[in-house]
Design a protein around this motif. Structure first.
Motif, short mmCIF file in Angstrom:
data_model
loop_
_atom_site.label_atom_id
_atom_site.label_comp_id
_atom_site.label_asym_id
_atom_site.label_seq_id
_atom_site.Cartn_x
_atom_site.Cartn_y
_atom_site.Cartn_z
N GLY A 138 -4.47 -56.29 33.97
CA GLY A 138 -4.64 -56.82 32.62
C GLY A 138 -6.09 -57.24 32.44
O GLY A 138 -6.55 -58.16 33.12
N GLY A 172 -7.40 -58.23 29.51
CA GLY A 172 -7.48 -58.95 28.24
C GLY A 172 -8.31 -60.21 28.42
O GLY A 172 -9.11 -60.31 29.36
N MET A 195 -7.55 -63.20 29.49
CA MET A 195 -7.35 -63.94 30.74
C MET A 195 -7.81 -63.13 31.95
O MET A 195 -8.53 -63.63 32.81
N LEU A 255 -4.33 -50.59 31.05
CA LEU A 255 -3.57 -49.37 30.81
C LEU A 255 -4.44 -48.13 30.61
O LEU A 255 -4.05 -47.03 30.95
N THR A 296 0.33 -58.62 29.51
CA THR A 296 0.97 -59.21 28.32
C THR A 296 2.18 -60.09 28.70
O THR A 296 2.93 -59.75 29.61
N GLU A 297 2.34 -61.20 27.96
CA GLU A 297 3.42 -62.16 28.25
C GLU A 297 4.77 -61.59 27.79
O GLU A 297 5.32 -61.95 26.76
N VAL A 311 7.46 -56.15 30.94
CA VAL A 311 6.15 -55.61 31.32
C VAL A 311 5.78 -56.16 32.70
O VAL A 311 5.37 -55.43 33.62
N LYS A 312 5.96 -57.47 32.87
CA LYS A 312 5.55 -58.11 34.13
C LYS A 312 6.38 -57.60 35.30
O LYS A 312 5.84 -57.32 36.38
N SER A 353 2.33 -67.64 31.52
CA SER A 353 2.25 -68.96 30.91
C SER A 353 3.60 -69.65 30.89
O SER A 353 3.67 -70.83 30.58
N PHE A 384 -4.02 -69.89 35.11
CA PHE A 384 -5.36 -70.27 34.64
C PHE A 384 -5.28 -70.71 33.18
O PHE A 384 -4.31 -70.45 32.49
N ASN A 401 -7.49 -71.01 29.29
CA ASN A 401 -8.38 -70.23 28.45
C ASN A 401 -9.40 -71.13 27.73
O ASN A 401 -8.97 -72.10 27.11
N ILE A 433 -5.49 -69.17 22.02
CA ILE A 433 -4.50 -68.69 23.01
C ILE A 433 -4.02 -67.29 22.61
O ILE A 433 -3.82 -66.41 23.46
N THR A 449 1.05 -64.73 22.21
CA THR A 449 1.31 -65.43 23.48
C THR A 449 1.98 -66.78 23.20
O THR A 449 2.94 -67.16 23.88
N LYS A 491 -8.29 -62.91 18.70
CA LYS A 491 -8.37 -61.54 19.22
C LYS A 491 -8.16 -60.49 18.13
O LYS A 491 -8.57 -59.35 18.29
P1 NAD Z 1 -4.24 -60.20 26.12
O1 NAD Z 1 -3.36 -59.66 25.04
O2 NAD Z 1 -5.63 -60.60 25.79
O3 NAD Z 1 -4.33 -59.17 27.35
C1 NAD Z 1 -3.21 -58.61 27.96
C2 NAD Z 1 -3.67 -57.29 28.57
O4 NAD Z 1 -2.62 -56.76 29.40
C3 NAD Z 1 -3.97 -56.22 27.52
O5 NAD Z 1 -5.31 -55.74 27.68
C4 NAD Z 1 -2.95 -55.13 27.80
O6 NAD Z 1 -3.42 -53.81 27.56
C5 NAD Z 1 -2.69 -55.35 29.29
N1 NAD Z 1 -1.46 -54.76 29.79
C6 NAD Z 1 -0.23 -54.73 29.21
N2 NAD Z 1 0.63 -54.04 29.98
C7 NAD Z 1 -0.06 -53.64 31.08
C8 NAD Z 1 0.27 -52.86 32.23
N3 NAD Z 1 1.50 -52.38 32.40
N4 NAD Z 1 -0.69 -52.61 33.14
C9 NAD Z 1 -1.96 -53.09 32.96
N5 NAD Z 1 -2.33 -53.82 31.90
C10 NAD Z 1 -1.40 -54.09 30.95
O7 NAD Z 1 -3.42 -61.44 26.74
P2 NAD Z 1 -3.97 -62.68 27.59
O8 NAD Z 1 -4.21 -63.82 26.69
O9 NAD Z 1 -5.06 -62.18 28.49
O10 NAD Z 1 -2.67 -63.04 28.46
C11 NAD Z 1 -2.37 -62.37 29.66
C12 NAD Z 1 -1.41 -63.23 30.48
O11 NAD Z 1 -2.06 -64.51 30.73
C13 NAD Z 1 -0.11 -63.56 29.78
O12 NAD Z 1 0.92 -63.65 30.74
C14 NAD Z 1 -0.38 -64.92 29.17
O13 NAD Z 1 0.79 -65.66 28.93
C15 NAD Z 1 -1.21 -65.54 30.28
N6 NAD Z 1 -2.03 -66.67 29.85
C16 NAD Z 1 -2.64 -66.67 28.63
C17 NAD Z 1 -3.41 -67.75 28.24
C18 NAD Z 1 -4.08 -67.75 26.91
O14 NAD Z 1 -4.56 -68.81 26.48
N7 NAD Z 1 -4.17 -66.65 26.21
C19 NAD Z 1 -3.59 -68.83 29.11
C20 NAD Z 1 -3.00 -68.79 30.39
C21 NAD Z 1 -2.21 -67.71 30.74
#
Ligand code: NAD
Length: 280
Positions: free
Chosen positions: A8, A10, A12, A32, A89-90, A94-95, A117, A139, A141, A233, A237, A272
């Protein structure tokens, strides 16, 4: 530990890549497709440039950190990592799919962590052949700025996995709290329902978004208002976390605000997407 794999790229995953690389670790950053990986690395590069201009790092250190990050759109490139962090992605499906693949790719000695999260670390760990090597590494953000990592032990997490994860968090300059597995863990269990309540207040027309945020900044001494924080955030999410709290505790107090759902349906995801409760 030498090499960290991150799934991922994104907000985070990119942030985690940056802090690992600036601490001298090699990083393999996966998403991806090539374009998304490139976007993640471009984001890291501009954050590093900002850090140099603010005097938080030197130009040489920033160049060195960037050179330690290798992007890839193929998960098998994570084969040599010592620890893999899932930051996709949350979404539980997927996870689980990512974790099953990682389990088959990385070495048996490697630790597998999730940055979820809210989703149960015990449940996600159960997708692995050996759940003792699985742990939550949550972690905050923006990752380069926020000091905390919540370390969440699943029911099956071993002491060795826990100790190595704490050591890694310290090595990359983070403070840790150790948390039992439970929906939303500690910080999001408290924080996200507060944000959800702010959305209800907005929806009921008690005040506008700017007033609500100003109220919580000046009246509760929060550095950022709850709606601006939701935008940071990501509204998708934020909604995903509320849905997990609502479903897993089965308590009406966790029902997501209808306006939050509607914003996500409209594609208004916050910073975003350029539009959330505020415009970017
Ligand atoms: P984001 O939407 O910015 O990024 C998620 C990324 O995951 C995307 O680039 C997507 O293409 C990729 N992805 C999806 N399926 C995939 C796969 N099968 N293989 C590889 N990559 C894949 O989301 P984010 O904010 O970076 O959140 C990511 C994780 O971190 C989530 O679990 C979220 O809950 C957690 N998190 C987010 C925050 C926040 O404030 N946004 C804080 C702590 C934890």
């Amino acid at each position: 530990m030498q090499t960290i794999g991150i799934v991922g790229a994104g907000q985070m995953g990119s942030g985690i890549a940056l802090v690992c690389a600036t601490a001298g670790l090699n990083v393999i950053l996966n998403d991806l497709d090539e374009r998304t990986v490139e976007r993640g690395i471009e984001g890291i590069s501009s954050t590093l440039a900002r850090m140099v201009s603010k005097g938080k790092t030197t130009s040489d250190e920033a160049t060195g950190a960037l050179a330690r990050i290798k992007g890839c759109a193929v998960l098998t490139e994570l084969v040599e990592c010592d620890l893999a962090i899932e930051a996709a992605t949350e979404n539980v499906q997927v996870k689980e799919a990512v974790l099953r693949k990682l389990d088959a790719i990385v070495q048996p000695r490697a630790i597998i962590a999730t940055n979820t999260s809210s989703v149960s670390v015990t449940r996600l760990g159960a997708t692995l052949a050996d759940p003792s090597r699985f742990i939550g590494m949550h972690f905050f953000n923006p990752v380069p700025v926020m000091a905390l990592v919540e370390v969440i032990r699943g029911l099956q997490t071993s002491d060795a996995t826990f100790d190595a994860t704490i050591a890694l968090a310290k090595r990359i300059g983070k403070s840790t709290i150790c948390v039992k597995n439970s929906p939303g863990f500690v910080v999001n269990r408290i924080l996200i329902p507060m944000i959800n309540e702010a959305v209800f207040v907005l929806q009921e027309g008690l005040a506008g978004a700017a007033e609500i945020d100003e109220g919580m900044k000046l009246g509760a001494n929060h550095p950022i208002g709850p709606l601006a924080l939701a935008d940071l955030i990501g509204l998708d999410t934020t909604l995903a976390i509320m849905n997990v709290l609502y479903r897993d505790f089965n308590e009406p107090k966790y029902r997501p605000a209808p306006l939050l759902k509607e914003m996500v349906d409209a594609g208004y995801l916050g910073r975003k997407s350029g539009q959330g409760f505020h415009t970017y």
